[in-house]
Design an enzyme around this catalytic site. Structure first.
Site, PDB file in Angstrom:
ATOM      1  N   SER A 108      28.967  13.825  32.206  1.00 28.45           N
ATOM      2  CA  SER A 108      29.942  14.882  31.962  1.00 28.45           C
ATOM      3  C   SER A 108      30.156  15.706  33.223  1.00 28.45           C
ATOM      4  CB  SER A 108      29.437  15.795  30.842  1.00 28.45           C
ATOM      5  OG  SER A 108      30.227  16.963  30.744  1.00 28.45           O
ATOM      6  N   TYR A 132      38.048  16.466  32.987  1.00 29.62           N
ATOM      7  CA  TYR A 132      39.275  16.883  32.323  1.00 29.62           C
ATOM      8  C   TYR A 132      40.407  16.885  33.345  1.00 29.62           C
ATOM      9  CZ  TYR A 132      36.159  18.320  28.567  1.00 29.62           C
ATOM     10  OH  TYR A 132      35.216  18.317  27.562  1.00 29.62           O
ATOM     11  N   THR A 158      39.134  12.937  29.782  1.00 34.07           N
ATOM     12  CA  THR A 158      39.225  13.394  28.400  1.00 34.07           C
ATOM     13  C   THR A 158      40.618  13.972  28.172  1.00 34.07           C
ATOM     14  OG1 THR A 158      36.858  13.852  28.251  1.00 34.07           O
ATOM     15  CG2 THR A 158      38.284  14.987  26.693  1.00 34.07           C
ATOM     16  N   LYS A 233      40.005   9.023  27.392  1.00 33.83           N
ATOM     17  CA  LYS A 233      39.080   9.237  26.265  1.00 33.83           C
ATOM     18  C   LYS A 233      39.669  10.270  25.306  1.00 33.83           C
ATOM     19  CE  LYS A 233      34.316  10.614  25.206  1.00 33.83           C
ATOM     20  NZ  LYS A 233      34.631  11.633  24.194  1.00 33.83           N
ATOM     21  N   HIS A 257      36.223  13.188  19.786  1.00 31.80           N
ATOM     22  CA  HIS A 257      35.337  14.147  20.448  1.00 31.80           C
ATOM     23  C   HIS A 257      34.127  14.487  19.571  1.00 31.80           C
ATOM     24  CE1 HIS A 257      35.927  16.716  24.189  1.00 31.80           C
ATOM     25  NE2 HIS A 257      34.742  17.096  23.766  1.00 31.80           N
ATOM     26  N   ARG A 260      34.213  17.701  17.422  1.00 32.43           N
ATOM     27  CA  ARG A 260      34.034  19.011  18.044  1.00 32.43           C
ATOM     28  C   ARG A 260      35.354  19.653  18.484  1.00 32.43           C
ATOM     29  NH1 ARG A 260      28.676  19.999  19.707  1.00 32.43           N
ATOM     30  NH2 ARG A 260      29.319  21.280  21.466  1.00 32.43           N
ATOM     31  N   ASP A 288      33.798   5.879  20.429  1.00 34.97           N
ATOM     32  CA  ASP A 288      32.625   6.700  20.121  1.00 34.97           C
ATOM     33  C   ASP A 288      32.944   7.568  18.902  1.00 34.97           C
ATOM     34  OD1 ASP A 288      33.994   9.024  20.888  1.00 34.97           O
ATOM     35  OD2 ASP A 288      32.812   9.375  22.676  1.00 34.97           O
ATOM     36  N   VAL A 291      28.553   7.262  15.643  1.00 34.19           N
ATOM     37  CA  VAL A 291      27.713   6.063  15.809  1.00 34.19           C
ATOM     38  C   VAL A 291      26.246   6.474  15.867  1.00 34.19           C
ATOM     39  CG1 VAL A 291      27.230   4.057  17.254  1.00 34.19           C
ATOM     40  CG2 VAL A 291      29.580   4.914  17.052  1.00 34.19           C
ATOM     41  N   GLY A 311      26.639   9.757  21.405  1.00 35.98           N
ATOM     42  CA  GLY A 311      26.436  11.060  22.023  1.00 35.98           C
ATOM     43  C   GLY A 311      25.225  11.773  21.468  1.00 35.98           C
ATOM     44  N   ARG A 312      25.377  12.387  20.295  1.00 37.42           N
ATOM     45  CA  ARG A 312      24.300  13.205  19.730  1.00 37.42           C
ATOM     46  C   ARG A 312      23.003  12.424  19.553  1.00 37.42           C
ATOM     47  NH1 ARG A 312      28.898  14.993  16.955  1.00 37.42           N
ATOM     48  NH2 ARG A 312      29.250  17.259  17.014  1.00 37.42           N
TER      49      ARG A 312
END
Length: 366
Positions: A108, A132, A158, A233, A257, A260, A288, A291, A311-312
């Site tokens: 990121s 971004y 993104t 993305k 996202h 979010r 994504d 998942v 991600g998480r």
């Protein structure tokens, strides 16, 4: 980390370790009423696997080639901010974990570790850079130059964030505790900050730099800045996938996202087939959001994703055990995918096709 066998186990342990801190709230929750956040995960339960019998699965091959890079399996780490809030190992830890398991790592631009430090400490990891579209295009140019100089292999833009989503539960928690999420200077932005030592001013500047009037022409301009493949993305509509292609992107990540940004959106898993159908083989289609297991990965691949990101799930591992924890989460999902491939009669990634899955209610899906 004994006794942790699934991503759900890691999530529960991460919450215990964090002791319901604002940190865990920041990572865990989504936007508004979290309808999208929950839907992303639940929709996978509506897609079922249809196994083939008496297939030789004694040798399972998960190797995946993407933009000329050889990955050991088709799962990588999505970009997310503030990894050092989760563990001191930070982005270096997650990058190393990805490399150890043969995954792609997307760093990121809101990383708490510089691009250069990640490159030095995780030289064998396939690294992509997320950013971004900024009001000051010098930021984009600076990031691209540094990515190219440090052996990053792709640029991920993104495109679903003209402003940042409202995380109701996060701000409610801030109100209750009387303090905001601790911020630190983001080293990647330090050349552009008037006062890098002022943490809140740094955060305000970073968020203010995201352009709310960006267009596909801006994506074209970024494509022209680099020889690296550019990936859009945050795509959920077939026409936006086609626009990404027209702008010069080599791939898209179908994503909302992680729930979010805009609440009440469709899940990437639902729209994935229509996007694959619209662009054919002209773009690398990735996905994504939602998942959390090897079974989820299998289903995404069956609906046409060529690569899948988490991600998480990886952050839960990072919170619990730093680099080792993040790696164990990836290994857990990798083992689940291998087992799913065996039991479904798919010895090779190429065998995972649309006829391997069925929606529970066939007429209700796009």
């Amino acid at each position: 980390m004994n006794g942790l066998f699934t991503v759900a186990d890691f999530k529960k342990k991460a919450e215990e370790v964090s002791k319901d801190s604002l940190l865990f709230t920041y990572f865990k929750h989504g936007a508004e009423k979290e309808i999208t956040l929950k839907h992303n995960e639940n929709i996978f339960r509506e897609l079922y696997i249809l196994p083939k019998c008496l297939v030789d699965v004694s040798n399972v091959n998960m190797n995946t080639k993407i933009f000329g890079c050889e990955a050991k399996w088709p799962v990588g780490i999505s970009p997310s901010a503030n990894h050092k809030q989760a563990h001191n190992d930070g982005e270096i830890g997650t990058a190393k974990a990805a490399g150890n398991v043969g995954s792609i790592f997307i760093l990121s631009s809101f990383s708490m570790t510089s691009f250069e430090d990640v490159a030095v400490h995780a030289p064998n990891t396939i690294k992509w850079l997320q950013m971004y579209i900024y009001k000051d295009r010098n930021i984009n140019r600076n990031f691209i130059n540094r990515a190219e100089a440090n052996d990053f292999k792709a640029i991920v833009i993104t495109v679903d964030s003209p402003q940042f989503g409202y995380q109701t539960l996060r701000f409610q928690k801030e109100y209750e505790t009387g303090k905001s999420l601790e911020t630190v200077d983001y080293p990647n932005f330090s050349p552009f900050l008037e006062n890098p030592d002022d943490m809140h001013a740094s955060e305000d500047y970073i968020f203010s730099q995201t352009s709310s009037n960006a267009s596909w022409k801006d994506v074209e301009d970024i494509v022209k800045m680099t020889t690296l493949p550019v990936i859009a993305k945050g795509i959920l509509r077939p026409e936006d996938a086609l626009r990404a292609k027209a702008a010069g992107c080599k791939g898209v990540i179908v994503s909302n996202h992680g729930g979010r940004q805009l609440d009440c959106t469709l899940s990437p898993l639902e729209v994935l087939p229509s996007i694959v159908e619209s662009v054919g083989n002209d773009l690398v289609i990735m996905m994504d959001s939602g998942v959390y297991s090897g079974y989820d990965v299998f289903k995404a691949l069956a609906l046409g994703a060529q690569y899948v990101f988490m991600g998480r799930a990886v952050l839960w591992g990072l919170i619990v055990g730093g680099t080792e924890g993040a790696e164990k989460v990836l290994t857990t999902v990798k083992n689940e995918l291998e087992r799913t491939m065996c039991l479904s009669g798919c010895p090779d990634i190429s065998n995972i096709t649309r006829n391997c899955v069925r929606w529970r209610y066939a007429t209700s899906r796009l």
